[in-house]
Motif scaffolding. Structure first.
Motif, mmCIF file in Angstrom:
data_model
loop_
_atom_site.group_PDB
_atom_site.id
_atom_site.type_symbol
_atom_site.label_atom_id
_atom_site.label_comp_id
_atom_site.label_asym_id
_atom_site.label_seq_id
_atom_site.Cartn_x
_atom_site.Cartn_y
_atom_site.Cartn_z
ATOM 1 N N TYR B 31 -15.661 4.579 -41.128
ATOM 2 C CA TYR B 31 -16.810 4.893 -40.662
ATOM 3 C C TYR B 31 -16.585 6.074 -39.899
ATOM 4 N N PHE B 33 -19.615 8.779 -37.836
ATOM 5 C CA PHE B 33 -20.876 8.971 -37.072
ATOM 6 C C PHE B 33 -21.289 10.376 -36.471
ATOM 7 N N SER B 95 -14.838 5.148 -36.872
ATOM 8 C CA SER B 95 -14.459 3.773 -36.339
ATOM 9 C C SER B 95 -13.508 3.078 -37.503
ATOM 10 N N PRO B 96 -12.759 2.490 -37.266
ATOM 11 C CA PRO B 96 -11.973 1.356 -38.367
ATOM 12 C C PRO B 96 -12.973 0.146 -38.566
ATOM 13 N N LEU B 97 -12.763 -0.627 -39.480
ATOM 14 C CA LEU B 97 -13.342 -1.582 -39.682
ATOM 15 C C LEU B 97 -12.501 -2.873 -39.168
ATOM 16 N N GLY B 98 -12.974 -3.382 -38.311
ATOM 17 C CA GLY B 98 -12.185 -4.351 -37.401
ATOM 18 C C GLY B 98 -12.864 -4.889 -36.113
ATOM 19 N N ARG B 99 -12.160 -5.858 -35.403
ATOM 20 C CA ARG B 99 -12.514 -6.497 -34.244
ATOM 21 C C ARG B 99 -11.847 -6.011 -33.080
ATOM 22 N N GLY B 100 -12.772 -6.334 -31.804
ATOM 23 C CA GLY B 100 -12.055 -6.106 -30.706
ATOM 24 C C GLY B 100 -12.075 -4.480 -30.646
ATOM 25 N N ARG B 101 -10.923 -4.065 -30.017
ATOM 26 C CA ARG B 101 -10.651 -2.728 -29.620
ATOM 27 C C ARG B 101 -10.680 -2.048 -31.013
ATOM 28 N N ASP B 103 -12.893 -2.486 -32.974
ATOM 29 C CA ASP B 103 -14.186 -2.421 -33.545
ATOM 30 C C ASP B 103 -14.916 -1.013 -32.912
ATOM 31 N N THR B 104 -14.097 -0.405 -32.050
ATOM 32 C CA THR B 104 -14.862 0.901 -31.341
ATOM 33 C C THR B 104 -15.077 1.946 -31.951
ATOM 34 N N GLN B 105 -15.727 2.875 -31.588
ATOM 35 C CA GLN B 105 -15.953 4.103 -31.895
ATOM 36 C C GLN B 105 -15.128 5.176 -31.181
ATOM 37 N N PHE B 107 -14.844 9.044 -30.188
ATOM 38 C CA PHE B 107 -15.779 10.345 -30.185
ATOM 39 C C PHE B 107 -14.462 11.310 -29.979
ATOM 40 N N GLY B 108 -15.078 12.149 -30.825
ATOM 41 C CA GLY B 108 -14.643 13.694 -30.693
ATOM 42 C C GLY B 108 -15.011 14.446 -29.555
#
Lengths: 111, 116
Positions: B31, B33, B95-101, B103-105, B107-108
């Motif tokens: 992902y 953004f 962001s990767p596709l996952g859960r927990g940490r 799951d985060t975005q 930022f540049g």
């Protein structure tokens, strides 16, 4: 009405005290909750995430979630001057991938 | 592993000029953004991509804004023509596709745009 509300502050606490940051959200379908820290002139960085009701602790940080009250908070214990930053609450609804951010709370820890 | 890379870091341009902001996401992230941050409006999502495909562009303020992701390692945000009210810090996040940490975005560093 904004979807994610935070007190903009500024919030000032003395070094060593507990800083309490609060966030409310309007979408009852929200499933994931994040706290980001943003130093002045820098980009946001994740410090905590929480999915389930209750408390989650990570070092000096504790995130608290109450879905019934649509409320999430961040406690910072033993606050340090290096914790001085803007703290952004972010919420994600259901399976959506996008986050909705609050406007942030500016925290100053006084030495 | 390098984080999200954005260029330029600062851009000063005159009203009416075309502006192109660039982003290289973290390798392997699904992902991407684009956000805009101002004092008045905070951090706003403009558009996001999944596997190079635009998913939600409802945050793009006007037709003057466009974004592309021609491949998994590169995205652009273009403003044409630019206006003074476009002055802001523009962040790219991945962001990767996952859960927990996972799951985060992430930022540049952002691009600070000033339109005179």
């Amino acid at each position: 009405q904004k979807e994610v509300e935070q007190n903009s502050g500024p919030l000032s606490v003395p070094e060593g005290a507990i800083a309490s940051l609060n966030c409310t959200y309007s979408d009852r379908g929200s499933q994931s909750f994040f706290w980001y820290r943003q130093y002045s002139g820098k980009s946001p960085e994740l410090i905590m995430f929480i999915y389930s009701n209750g408390d989650k602790e990570d070092g000096r940080f504790t995130a608290q979630l109450n879905k019934a009250s649509q409320y999430v908070s961040l406690l910072i214990r033993d606050s340090q001057p290096s914790d001085s930053a803007t703290y952004l609450c972010a919420v994600r609804a259901g399976s959506a991938r996008q986050l909705t951010f609050g406007s942030g709370t500016q925290l100053t820890v006084l030495p | 592993d390098a984080g999200v890379i954005q260029s330029p870091r600062h851009e000063v341009t005159e009203m009416g000029q075309e502006v192109t902001l660039r982003c290289k996401p973290i390798s392997g992230h699904d992902y991407l953004f684009w956000y805009r941050q101002t004092m008045m409006r905070g951090l706003e999502l403009l558009i996001y991509f999944n596997n190079n495909v635009p998913i939600d562009d409802s945050g793009m303020p006007e037709d003057r804004f466009s974004a592309k992701m021609p491949n998994a390692s590169f995205s652009t945000l273009k403003i044409q023509p630019s206006e003074p009210r476009d002055s802001a810090v523009y962040f790219c996040a991945s962001s990767p596709l996952g859960r927990g940490r996972a799951d985060t975005q992430y930022f540049g560093p952002g691009t600070r745009l000033t339109v005179l």
